[in-house]
Design an enzyme around this catalytic site. Structure first.
Site, PDB file in Angstrom:
ATOM      1  N   CYS A 162     131.966   7.689  32.549  1.00  0.00           N
ATOM      2  CA  CYS A 162     132.735   6.533  32.054  1.00  0.00           C
ATOM      3  C   CYS A 162     133.816   6.314  33.104  1.00  0.00           C
ATOM      4  O   CYS A 162     134.938   6.784  32.966  1.00  0.00           O
ATOM      5  CB  CYS A 162     133.371   6.850  30.709  1.00  0.00           C
ATOM      6  N   ALA A 213     135.126   3.478  35.033  1.00  0.00           N
ATOM      7  CA  ALA A 213     135.990   2.358  35.407  1.00  0.00           C
ATOM      8  C   ALA A 213     137.386   2.520  34.789  1.00  0.00           C
ATOM      9  O   ALA A 213     137.485   3.037  33.681  1.00  0.00           O
ATOM     10  CB  ALA A 213     135.376   1.045  34.943  1.00  0.00           C
ATOM     11  N   GLY A 235     138.219   3.541  37.825  1.00  0.00           N
ATOM     12  CA  GLY A 235     137.776   4.330  38.960  1.00  0.00           C
ATOM     13  C   GLY A 235     138.827   5.196  39.628  1.00  0.00           C
ATOM     14  O   GLY A 235     138.605   5.679  40.742  1.00  0.00           O
ATOM     15  N   SER A 236     139.937   5.453  38.957  1.00  0.00           N
ATOM     16  CA  SER A 236     140.955   6.302  39.590  1.00  0.00           C
ATOM     17  C   SER A 236     140.396   7.703  39.835  1.00  0.00           C
ATOM     18  O   SER A 236     140.595   8.283  40.907  1.00  0.00           O
ATOM     19  CB  SER A 236     142.194   6.449  38.730  1.00  0.00           C
ATOM     20  N   ASP A 261     135.020  11.272  30.987  1.00  0.00           N
ATOM     21  CA  ASP A 261     136.376  10.795  30.671  1.00  0.00           C
ATOM     22  C   ASP A 261     136.174   9.639  29.688  1.00  0.00           C
ATOM     23  O   ASP A 261     136.238   8.474  30.058  1.00  0.00           O
ATOM     24  CB  ASP A 261     137.053  10.340  31.974  1.00  0.00           C
ATOM     25  N   CYS A 307     142.631  10.553  26.889  1.00  0.00           N
ATOM     26  CA  CYS A 307     144.092  10.394  26.929  1.00  0.00           C
ATOM     27  C   CYS A 307     144.569  10.214  25.489  1.00  0.00           C
ATOM     28  O   CYS A 307     145.290   9.283  25.179  1.00  0.00           O
ATOM     29  CB  CYS A 307     144.502   9.246  27.841  1.00  0.00           C
TER      30      CYS A 307
HETATM   31  C1  LIG Z   1     139.190   6.104  29.638  1.00  0.00           C
HETATM   32  S1  LIG Z   1     138.321   4.847  30.445  1.00  0.00           S
HETATM   33  C2  LIG Z   1     137.795   5.663  31.902  1.00  0.00           C
HETATM   34  C3  LIG Z   1     138.832   5.799  32.951  1.00  0.00           C
HETATM   35  C4  LIG Z   1     138.278   6.239  34.260  1.00  0.00           C
HETATM   36  N1  LIG Z   1     137.598   7.518  34.155  1.00  0.00           N
HETATM   37  C5  LIG Z   1     139.339   6.328  35.336  1.00  0.00           C
HETATM   38  O1  LIG Z   1     139.840   7.416  35.608  1.00  0.00           O
HETATM   39  O2  LIG Z   1     139.656   5.308  35.957  1.00  0.00           O
HETATM   40  C6  LIG Z   1     136.854   4.742  29.547  1.00  0.00           C
HETATM   41  C7  LIG Z   1     135.800   3.854  30.145  1.00  0.00           C
HETATM   42  O3  LIG Z   1     134.629   4.055  29.378  1.00  0.00           O
HETATM   43  C8  LIG Z   1     133.910   2.853  29.354  1.00  0.00           C
HETATM   44  N2  LIG Z   1     132.974   2.993  28.221  1.00  0.00           N
HETATM   45  C9  LIG Z   1     133.111   2.634  26.937  1.00  0.00           C
HETATM   46  N3  LIG Z   1     132.035   3.002  26.232  1.00  0.00           N
HETATM   47  C10 LIG Z   1     131.199   3.623  27.093  1.00  0.00           C
HETATM   48  C11 LIG Z   1     129.929   4.217  26.985  1.00  0.00           C
HETATM   49  N4  LIG Z   1     129.292   4.280  25.827  1.00  0.00           N
HETATM   50  N5  LIG Z   1     129.377   4.729  28.092  1.00  0.00           N
HETATM   51  C12 LIG Z   1     129.989   4.672  29.294  1.00  0.00           C
HETATM   52  N6  LIG Z   1     131.188   4.115  29.451  1.00  0.00           N
HETATM   53  C13 LIG Z   1     131.800   3.609  28.368  1.00  0.00           C
HETATM   54  C14 LIG Z   1     134.947   1.785  29.232  1.00  0.00           C
HETATM   55  O4  LIG Z   1     134.454   0.559  29.720  1.00  0.00           O
HETATM   56  C15 LIG Z   1     136.067   2.371  30.089  1.00  0.00           C
HETATM   57  O5  LIG Z   1     136.010   1.836  31.371  1.00  0.00           O
END
Ligand SMILES: C[S@@+](CC[C@H](N)C(=O)[O-])C[C@H]1O[C@@H](n2cnc3c(N)ncnc32)[C@H](O)[C@@H]1O
Length: 755
Positions: free
Chosen positions: A171, A173, A175-176, A257, A310
């Protein structure tokens, strides 16, 4: 559970709220009695510490950032911060108060993570802080600095990534953390070789998956691939291993994440004060288990998987961990990482917690739910397990804001110690026939789908933990869209009584995200005439692998852009299952064709791109397309004038330029030698250039130009205009600039790519 969306919050801003801040929306009241009572009841902290935790949440978060980019670039930038900027910011006084300079985050390796404690108002009102602020803004625009919450930097640091590893960020985006992963895979960049590792960064949100491309662009990794799937639906791809054997792909490191309620980001996302409910955590629990379980399946035996959120909520944290430990039946071991990042303050994971029902009552066990409808509503796995002790849930990391003035985070690190899937068994040398493998793979996917329990209502998650250069709207995630056909009674070891599930309405089989038709990536044949032309023109080492060039085949831009990928990406592109994988982007853009496709007689048919320079530079065998310049004024002319004519350069540079044919070339400049400041390490700067008949043009974008001017000449973009009477061309992005002056044809056509 409410169906609130953060987007709806704006509606609250209208009217003459006495607490309005004059900007048309009310000041957030940083207090929420339900939140406070809930976490007090959960005993997340001893009573005497809870007040400090809560009052820290009510304060503003300090700005933190990470120096990113290639290793050598990051080190150069660190030196400017450490040796030039910070020394000039000692004990700055504003309105009688003394502020300390920015400090490096003690637990972040190599002083590449930084924290600025002074509030924004102070940054503006002190000349020194304001200069620092400008520097940070321009380096952020250029992609050399990434604003990221300090605690969000922790999970990749606990992954122990090495350059040969295959890493999956499920997961990812915006993308940090992916950027940190790519940096780790490229940690040995000075060795001059492309790592054998692979970084697959996935996100379920198509638009957000494109942010991964932006975030990773600066790193220019040929080992990187962005994909768009639900994490729990990432397909099994069969790829050829180093021995030529076809195996299901598996990863040495996996990061989950997951999407979460995000209350650990309260200090930054104030709207959570208004919107918080425990129901958000309950609604996400099942998706989190599914993603983590799929991640566990895709991890190699001997590999490591990290789960993070988080959120402070045990239902999204320890409960998910406990459920996946149960479902994986001994294949995962929760790792004790207390000795890693010793300067990072953390608390142990919880071993017990409660679940609140809709009447606000706290339940400790699934059996406490008497009402049938309610029983169905709660995921049984949200409750603490009976064998919490043997699971060692205390090994999870809880990071609280008051411990070191950060946001809140939860991290758990696991070793995969036993086989779980057919791929694991094959990897261990077991002979399994193709039919059995296929059956096992189907069962594995079904197991993820069958993860049960929970509410299917819409859940809103504040995805705001990541502060990157791009500001995001909050993402609304519908748990219902993501949940599988619920087959509770079929889930091995399911804690939910079978009678409940019998009554359960059958829901639709879960689908993955719809595939958006991207232009496909296609490997070029090694004997492609263009590859030969490029090898001869630039003097590329004949040993540089020719079977890793890629074309993105879109009719309108066919054969126009040439990318390069690593061996690992090539293995994926050659998979027979390629159709199943939704690739959003991969490879490094190396060359763009000049002029028309038919014009094969051109002397210089391809233009080198700024993206491709770091990679190409390492494999050039001679200086046939390079010019070394040593005159500071030449560099200034190049960076500050728009397409300067050749006669404006020093005699020496003019001579070199005149000896070179029209076309792409590289300017090399030893900054430290020329200036003997401001860096105390040698900085060799390479710039991609288009050499025309009478002028030259540097092919980098305005942000990179500005950042270079600032670092080398110590002036910001706006200062340039004043002090030099020359205007930095603010209109010419890469694409405009890349148009050779002497060959200007129809502008945008020439630079069309499939991106
Ligand atoms: C907490 S953010 C991730 C932050 C990212 N790891 C970073 O450090 O930039 C959670 C991400 O999970 C994505 N997401 C939501 N449901 C998901 C799923 N079922 N599978 C994969 N990604 C998912 C969202 O679009 C979101 O971008």
């Amino acid at each position: 559970m409410g169906r609130k969306s953060f987007r709806g919050r704006k509606g609250k801003s209208k009217g003459s709220d006495p607490r309005s801040n004059g900007k048309g929306y009310p000041e957030t009241v940083k207090d929420n009695a339900t939140f406070k009572a809930y976490y007090k009841n959960q005993n997340i902290l001893p009573d005497e510490e809870f007040d400090e935790f809560y009052s820290t949440l009510q304060t503003t978060l300090p700005t933190t950032f990470r120096i990113t980019g290639t290793r050598s670039n990051a080190i150069q930038l660190r030196e400017v911060i450490q040796n030039v900027l910070v020394p000039s910011m000692q004990s700055i006084e504003v309105d009688g108060q003394t502020y300390q300079p920015p400090m490096s985050i003690p637990w972040y390796p190599d002083n590449l993570g930084w924290q600025v404690n002074a509030p924004r108002t102070v940054l503006r009102r002190s000349q020194e802080f304001s200069k620092f602020q400008k520097f940070i803004v321009s380096e952020t625009e250029a992609g050399n600095i990434s604003r990221q919450e300090a605690v969000s930097m922790v999970p990749p640091l606990l992954m122990d990534i090495k350059p040969h590893m295959w890493v999956l960020d499920m997961c990812a985006a915006p993308g940090s953390k992916t950027a940190q992963i790519i940096e780790a895979v490229h940690a040995n960049d000075l060795l001059n070789e492309i790592p054998t590792g692979l970084v697959v960064a996935n996100d379920a949100d198509y638009k957000r998956s494109h942010m991964l491309v932006h975030q990773s662009k600066r790193l220019q990794s040929p080992c990187f691939m962005a994909t768009n799937h639900f994490g729990q639906q990432i397909p099994t791809m069969h790829v050829r291993d180093e021995n030529g054997k076809t195996v299901a792909w598996q990863f040495d490191r996996v990061l989950c994440d997951v999407p979460c309620s995000g209350d650990g980001t309260l200090r930054k996302n104030e709207m959570i004060w208004n919107d918080w409910t425990q129901g958000q955590a309950l609604g996400l629990h099942r998706t989190q288990v599914q993603i983590f379980l799929r991640g566990a399946q895709l991890t190699k035996v001997g590999g490591r998987i990290v789960y993070s959120t988080c959120s402070f909520n045990p239902i999204e944290n320890e409960a998910v961990v406990a459920e996946v430990l149960r479902l994986t039946n001994g294949a995962l071991e929760l790792k004790d990482v207390s000795h890693e990042l010793p300067e990072l303050k953390r608390k142990p994971g919880l071993t017990t917690w409660k679940v609140m029902n809709k009447d606000g009552e706290y339940l400790t066990s699934f059996d406490d739910i008497k009402e049938k409808r309610q029983r169905f509503r709660f995921p049984a796995s949200a409750f603490p397990p009976e064998n919490a002790e043997s699971m060692h849930l205390e090994r999870c990391l809880r990071i609280y804001p008051h411990q070191q003035n950060t946001g809140g985070f939860f991290v758990a690190v696991f070793d995969k110690v036993k086989p779980l899937t057919a791929a694991d068994r094959v990897h261990e040398g077991n002979q399994i026939d193709a039919h059995e493998i296929q059956q096992s793979e189907t069962k594995e996917e079904e197991l993820v789908e069958a993860v049960g329990g929970g509410d299917d209502e819409e859940v809103t998650t504040p995805q705001a933990e990541e502060q990157t250069t791009t500001s995001l709207p909050a993402t609304t995630i519908t748990a219902a869209e993501e949940t599988a056909e619920t087959k509770m009674d079929e889930t091995p070891g399911s804690k939910r009584p079978a009678e409940e599930s019998n009554n359960q309405a059958k829901k639709k089989q879960k689908q993955d995200v719809p595939k958006i038709q991207e232009a496909p990536f296609q490997l070029m044949a090694p004997d492609n005439p263009d590859v030969q032309k490029l090898t001869d023109y630039f003097g590329i080492d004949p040993k540089f692998p020719r079977d890793q060039y890629i074309l993105r085949c879109e009719e309108s831009a066919k054969n126009r852009t040439i990318y390069y990928c690593s061996k690992s990406v090539k293995a994926v592109l050659e998979s027979k299952d390629l159709e199943r994988l939704h690739i959003v982007n991969t490879g490094v853009r190396l060359f763009v064709r000049q002029g028309s496709l038919e014009d094969s007689n051109e002397i210089a048919p391809f233009r080198l791109t700024a993206d491709g320079l770091p990679l190409l530079e390492r494999v050039l065998v001679d200086d046939r397309r390079k010019i070394a310049i040593s005159d500071e004024e030449d560099l200034k002319t190049l960076l500050m004038k728009v397409m300067p004519i050749i006669d404006t350069f020093s005699k020496e540079t003019q001579e070199k330029l005149k000896n070179l044919d029209v076309g792409s070339c590289i300017f090399e400049f030893d900054v430290a030698k020329a200036f003997n400041k401001p860096l105390n390490k040698s900085l060799s700067l390479s710039l991609p250039i288009w050499k025309g008949r009478s002028s030259v043009n540097v092919l980098i974008n305005k942000h990179d130009k500005r950042s270079l001017c600032q670092r080398i000449f110590g002036v910001t973009g706006s200062d340039n205009d004043n002090t030099n009477n020359t205007k930095v061309n603010t209109n010419n992005d890469v694409d405009d600039q890349s148009k050779p002056q002497d060959q200007q044809t129809s502008a945008s056509k020439e630079t069309t790519t499939a991106e």
